[in-house]
Design a protein around this motif. Structure first.
Motif, PDB file in Angstrom:
ATOM      1  N   CYS A 270       1.040  -1.410   0.031  1.00  0.00           N
ATOM      2  CA  CYS A 270      -0.133   0.110   0.455  1.00  0.00           C
ATOM      3  C   CYS A 270       0.909   0.867  -0.054  1.00  0.00           C
ATOM      4  CB  CYS A 270      -1.235  -0.049   1.424  1.00  0.00           C
ATOM      5  SG  CYS A 270      -2.144  -1.824   0.946  1.00  0.00           S
ATOM      6  N   THR A 271       1.985   0.930   0.994  1.00  0.00           N
ATOM      7  CA  THR A 271       2.978   2.686   0.744  1.00  0.00           C
ATOM      8  C   THR A 271       3.358   2.716  -0.369  1.00  0.00           C
ATOM      9  OG1 THR A 271       3.263   2.440   2.764  1.00  0.00           O
ATOM     10  CG2 THR A 271       4.536   3.836   1.739  1.00  0.00           C
ATOM     11  N   SER A 272       3.980   1.746  -1.293  1.00  0.00           N
ATOM     12  CA  SER A 272       4.642   1.239  -2.300  1.00  0.00           C
ATOM     13  C   SER A 272       4.037   2.158  -3.130  1.00  0.00           C
ATOM     14  CB  SER A 272       6.020   0.123  -3.003  1.00  0.00           C
ATOM     15  OG  SER A 272       6.396  -1.195  -1.796  1.00  0.00           O
ATOM     16  N   THR A 273       2.289   1.761  -3.285  1.00  0.00           N
ATOM     17  CA  THR A 273       1.644   1.935  -5.009  1.00  0.00           C
ATOM     18  C   THR A 273       1.655   3.626  -4.799  1.00  0.00           C
ATOM     19  OG1 THR A 273       0.239  -0.086  -4.265  1.00  0.00           O
ATOM     20  CG2 THR A 273      -0.816   1.713  -5.176  1.00  0.00           C
ATOM     21  N   THR A 285      -0.672  14.208  -2.511  1.00  0.00           N
ATOM     22  CA  THR A 285      -1.016  12.572  -2.610  1.00  0.00           C
ATOM     23  C   THR A 285      -0.894  12.160  -0.429  1.00  0.00           C
ATOM     24  OG1 THR A 285      -0.212  11.811  -5.128  1.00  0.00           O
ATOM     25  CG2 THR A 285      -0.619  10.444  -3.061  1.00  0.00           C
ATOM     26  N   VAL A 286      -2.041  12.378  -0.659  1.00  0.00           N
ATOM     27  CA  VAL A 286      -2.067  11.750   0.827  1.00  0.00           C
ATOM     28  C   VAL A 286      -2.491  10.005   1.461  1.00  0.00           C
ATOM     29  CG1 VAL A 286      -3.176  11.799   3.614  1.00  0.00           C
ATOM     30  CG2 VAL A 286      -3.195  13.934   1.927  1.00  0.00           C
ATOM     31  N   LEU A 287      -1.488   9.223   1.974  1.00  0.00           N
ATOM     32  CA  LEU A 287      -1.817   8.074   2.107  1.00  0.00           C
ATOM     33  C   LEU A 287      -2.384   8.439   3.439  1.00  0.00           C
ATOM     34  CD1 LEU A 287      -1.569   5.031   2.024  1.00  0.00           C
ATOM     35  CD2 LEU A 287       0.732   5.256   2.605  1.00  0.00           C
ATOM     36  N   ILE A 288      -3.737   7.412   3.964  1.00  0.00           N
ATOM     37  CA  ILE A 288      -3.898   6.892   5.446  1.00  0.00           C
ATOM     38  C   ILE A 288      -3.801   5.075   5.244  1.00  0.00           C
ATOM     39  CG2 ILE A 288      -5.655   6.946   7.230  1.00  0.00           C
ATOM     40  CD1 ILE A 288      -6.925   9.086   4.977  1.00  0.00           C
ATOM     41  N   THR A 289      -3.108   4.827   5.827  1.00  0.00           N
ATOM     42  CA  THR A 289      -2.589   3.013   6.569  1.00  0.00           C
ATOM     43  C   THR A 289      -2.944   3.332   7.727  1.00  0.00           C
ATOM     44  OG1 THR A 289      -1.120   1.796   5.832  1.00  0.00           O
ATOM     45  CG2 THR A 289      -0.575   4.128   5.832  1.00  0.00           C
ATOM     46  N   SER A 290      -2.306   2.235   8.097  1.00  0.00           N
ATOM     47  CA  SER A 290      -2.327   1.740   9.952  1.00  0.00           C
ATOM     48  C   SER A 290      -1.211   1.019   9.842  1.00  0.00           C
ATOM     49  CB  SER A 290      -3.604   0.921  10.074  1.00  0.00           C
ATOM     50  OG  SER A 290      -3.689   0.867  11.801  1.00  0.00           O
ATOM     51  N   ASP A 291      -0.889   1.109  11.270  1.00  0.00           N
ATOM     52  CA  ASP A 291       0.817   0.302  11.775  1.00  0.00           C
ATOM     53  C   ASP A 291       1.173  -1.164  11.290  1.00  0.00           C
ATOM     54  OD1 ASP A 291      -1.444  -0.719  13.287  1.00  0.00           O
ATOM     55  OD2 ASP A 291      -0.813  -0.014  15.472  1.00  0.00           O
ATOM     56  N   MET A 292       0.232  -2.490  11.036  1.00  0.00           N
ATOM     57  CA  MET A 292       0.236  -3.474  10.432  1.00  0.00           C
ATOM     58  C   MET A 292       0.739  -2.823   8.735  1.00  0.00           C
ATOM     59  SD  MET A 292      -0.739  -7.124  10.773  1.00  0.00           S
ATOM     60  CE  MET A 292      -1.216  -7.090  12.456  1.00  0.00           C
ATOM     61  N   SER A 293       0.370  -2.480   8.212  1.00  0.00           N
ATOM     62  CA  SER A 293      -0.295  -2.029   6.802  1.00  0.00           C
ATOM     63  C   SER A 293       1.087  -1.181   6.931  1.00  0.00           C
ATOM     64  CB  SER A 293      -1.526  -1.477   6.754  1.00  0.00           C
ATOM     65  OG  SER A 293      -2.211  -2.836   6.171  1.00  0.00           O
ATOM     66  N   ALA A 294       2.012  -0.191   7.366  1.00  0.00           N
ATOM     67  CA  ALA A 294       3.088   0.419   7.421  1.00  0.00           C
ATOM     68  C   ALA A 294       4.163  -0.277   8.144  1.00  0.00           C
ATOM     69  CB  ALA A 294       3.365   1.678   8.554  1.00  0.00           C
ATOM     70  N   GLN A 295       4.171  -1.396   8.897  1.00  0.00           N
ATOM     71  CA  GLN A 295       5.396  -1.735   8.770  1.00  0.00           C
ATOM     72  C   GLN A 295       5.271  -2.833   7.989  1.00  0.00           C
ATOM     73  OE1 GLN A 295       6.307  -3.001  13.373  1.00  0.00           O
ATOM     74  NE2 GLN A 295       4.156  -2.521  13.465  1.00  0.00           N
ATOM     75  N   ASP A 297       5.340  -2.975   4.756  1.00  0.00           N
ATOM     76  CA  ASP A 297       5.515  -2.026   3.419  1.00  0.00           C
ATOM     77  C   ASP A 297       7.035  -1.050   4.325  1.00  0.00           C
ATOM     78  OD1 ASP A 297       5.908  -2.142   0.913  1.00  0.00           O
ATOM     79  OD2 ASP A 297       4.142  -0.793   0.663  1.00  0.00           O
ATOM     80  N   ILE A 298       7.486  -1.396   4.647  1.00  0.00           N
ATOM     81  CA  ILE A 298       8.606  -0.484   5.240  1.00  0.00           C
ATOM     82  C   ILE A 298       9.627  -0.314   4.598  1.00  0.00           C
ATOM     83  CG2 ILE A 298      10.293  -2.317   6.954  1.00  0.00           C
ATOM     84  CD1 ILE A 298       8.261   1.153   8.093  1.00  0.00           C
ATOM     85  N   GLY A 299      10.094  -0.437   3.591  1.00  0.00           N
ATOM     86  CA  GLY A 299      10.984  -0.805   2.924  1.00  0.00           C
ATOM     87  C   GLY A 299      10.634   0.155   1.792  1.00  0.00           C
ATOM     88  N   ALA A 300       9.551   0.735   1.191  1.00  0.00           N
ATOM     89  CA  ALA A 300       9.424   1.272   0.835  1.00  0.00           C
ATOM     90  C   ALA A 300       9.530   3.008   0.804  1.00  0.00           C
ATOM     91  CB  ALA A 300       7.506   1.796  -0.069  1.00  0.00           C
ATOM     92  N   LEU A 301       9.378   3.069   2.598  1.00  0.00           N
ATOM     93  CA  LEU A 301      10.599   4.440   2.893  1.00  0.00           C
ATOM     94  C   LEU A 301      11.921   4.359   2.350  1.00  0.00           C
ATOM     95  CD1 LEU A 301       8.818   4.703   6.338  1.00  0.00           C
ATOM     96  CD2 LEU A 301       7.797   5.396   4.130  1.00  0.00           C
ATOM     97  N   THR A 302      12.498   3.640   2.194  1.00  0.00           N
ATOM     98  CA  THR A 302      13.918   3.548   1.554  1.00  0.00           C
ATOM     99  C   THR A 302      14.310   4.350   0.292  1.00  0.00           C
ATOM    100  OG1 THR A 302      13.791   1.221   1.329  1.00  0.00           O
ATOM    101  CG2 THR A 302      14.543   2.107   2.915  1.00  0.00           C
ATOM    102  N   VAL A 303      13.069   4.274  -0.872  1.00  0.00           N
ATOM    103  CA  VAL A 303      13.345   4.796  -1.692  1.00  0.00           C
ATOM    104  C   VAL A 303      13.667   6.505  -2.102  1.00  0.00           C
ATOM    105  CG1 VAL A 303      12.001   5.104  -4.060  1.00  0.00           C
ATOM    106  CG2 VAL A 303      11.342   3.361  -2.522  1.00  0.00           C
ATOM    107  N   ASP A 304      14.785   6.248  -2.716  1.00  0.00           N
ATOM    108  CA  ASP A 304      15.040   8.134  -2.628  1.00  0.00           C
ATOM    109  C   ASP A 304      14.415   9.311  -3.558  1.00  0.00           C
ATOM    110  OD1 ASP A 304      16.246   6.760  -5.221  1.00  0.00           O
ATOM    111  OD2 ASP A 304      18.591   7.071  -4.575  1.00  0.00           O
ATOM    112  N   CYS A 305      13.483   8.815  -4.475  1.00  0.00           N
ATOM    113  CA  CYS A 305      12.668   9.096  -4.735  1.00  0.00           C
ATOM    114  C   CYS A 305      11.325   9.840  -4.653  1.00  0.00           C
ATOM    115  CB  CYS A 305      12.604   8.725  -6.494  1.00  0.00           C
ATOM    116  SG  CYS A 305      11.901   7.428  -6.453  1.00  0.00           S
TER     117      CYS A 305
END
Ligand SMILES: Cc1ncc(C[n+]2csc(CCOP(=O)(O)OP(=O)(O)O)c2C)c(N)n1
Ligand SMILES: [Mg+2]
Length: 406
Positions: A270-273, A285-295, A297-305
């Protein structure tokens, strides 16, 4: 078979409710024929005449929109169709169609209907378009109160029979289909079908407002504040926990576009998308997610763009809050350990490590106050953690669907 050991994927169909043990029943297969119209770009005169005849009053027609990209032709054609007194348009927020004649809060509306109300509003013809529906209420309703005909319109490879009564597949872009139908429809015998739906939707909205103004701090009260504070020109991305379900309870009429990475409703990706979408969409773009979904896909935060216009709201409600709400898991002894799985989530450290601005809220006041700063234009993307109480949030959501009985 090569004789090598290899993983095997087995799909089993499980009937709801999942937590009730019932003796196995023999399956009785019955044959059903599903018609198929594949006109390509336009319906022929005879196809059109035949279809329009089925949609004319006194027949009751219900159009239901699942996820779909914004489409001006579709929006405008459905707007014309919704003016017919025997036609009602229900839409999910991610159908991205907007008109004051469309009922865009399906669960909220259906949840106040009693059996008699549901029976009297059962359509003769239901037409769906777009992707798989999120609303369980509408699926259960139209499975229980059998509809005469169900047509699905869209260019799709698979045939999804979500009400177990599909009679016709129309392989055509929904916008072109409804434009032709709206052109050909003539007002005939008066009908109060649409008026009755709108009466129920009005009452549902009043009960909604009354309920939301009375609830304590919870996922629902936080979502109510967030939905009311989102700027009109933002792109909303919703994750597959309760975020998508809460968002559908609030009108999204003013939001430019709403999307959810539905697929098979996986919480992974969900975060990567949302980040991917934010790189190509204009505006915030505002993503509304929750703690388990965020965890997940936590790797999405490492993208540098990740662009600075990406804003991520994480509902920190003690893990998979949805399992505290749905009846199949909420009473299970394993609820907290195996379903909800509350974990320490070092979101602030993650946000800071990957260069995000970080905000928090744990009350309506702090949410209202910090939301402004969170949404400000900045040179970095932003994350906001919204801390809500776990059990109370599930209780408040359960109470919402019983609000008409209070
Ligand atoms: C890949 C994947 N694994 C498991 C699930 C089952 N599942 C559905 S919702 C959910 C919990 C979501 O928790 P969270 O993101 O915290 O959302 P909340 O329910 O709290 O709103 C899980 C595990 C799923 N949908 N997809
Ligand atoms: Mg959660």
């Amino acid at each position: 078979m090569s004789g090598r050991r290899a993983p095997v994927h087995i799909n089993l169909q499980l009937d709801e409710p999942l937590n009730v043990r019932k003796p196995a029943e023999a399956t009785h297969w019955t044959e059903r024929f599903i018609g198929h119209v594949a006109p390509g770009r336009i319906l022929t005169d005879s196809e059109l005449t035949h279809l329009v005849e089925r949609l004319s009053s006194p027949n009751k027609v219900l159009v239901i929109g699942g996820f779909h990209k914004p489409d001006t032709l579709l929006n405008e054609s459905l707007g014309r169709l919704a003016m017919m007194p025997n036609v009602t348009v229900l839409c999910e927020s991610i159908a991205n169609i907007h008109n004051r004649l469309f009922i865009d809060s399906i669960d909220s509306t259906l949840s106040i209907l009693d059996d008699e109300g549901k029976r009297s509003l059962t359509p003769d013809v239901v037409i769906t378009f777009g992707g798989a529906l999120v609303s369980r209420f509408v699926k259960q309703y139209l499975r229980n109160y059998r509809v005469g005909e169900h047509w699905h319109v869209g260019m799709t490879d698979n045939t999804i029979d979500c009400f177990q009564s599909l009679t016709l597949r129309i392989d055509m872009e929904a916008g072109s289909f409804f434009a032709q139908i709206a052109d050909a429809m003539r007002e005939s015998v008066d009908s109060d079908y649409s008026a009755r739906w709108h009466e129920v939707a009005r009452e549902a909205r009043q009960l909604h407002d009354k309920y939301v103004s009375s609830i304590p701090w919870s996922d629902m009260s936080a979502m109510s504040v967030i939905m009311s504070m989102l700027p009109h020109d933002c792109n909303l991305q919703l994750s597959n926990g309760t975020s998508i379900r809460y968002a559908q309870l609030f009108s999204s009429r003013d939001i430019r576009r709403s999307d959810c990475n539905r697929g098979v409703s996986g919480i992974d990706g969900c975060t990567s998308t949302a980040i991917g979408a934010s790189t190509v969409y204009d505006g915030v773009t505002v993503l509304i997610t929750s703690d388990m979904s965020a965890q997940y896909d936590i790797g999405a935060l490492t993208v540098d763009c990740i662009p600075p216009r990406f804003k991520m709201i994480v509902m920190c409600n003690g893990g998979g809050g949805i399992f505290r709400f749905i009846s199949s898991t909420s009473n299970q002894p394993e609820l907290e350990e195996y379903f909800v799985v509350k974990r320490h989530f070092p979101l602030q450290q993650m946000a800071e490590a990957y260069g995000f601005r970080y905000f928090e809220a744990d009350s309506e006041e702090s949410l209202r106050h910090n939301f402004q700063n969170f949404m400000e234009v900045s040179d970095r993307p932003s994350i906001m953690a919204v801390h809500t109480p776990a059990e109370e949030s599930a209780e408040v959501l359960r109470g919402y669907f019983k609000r008409h009985a209070r």
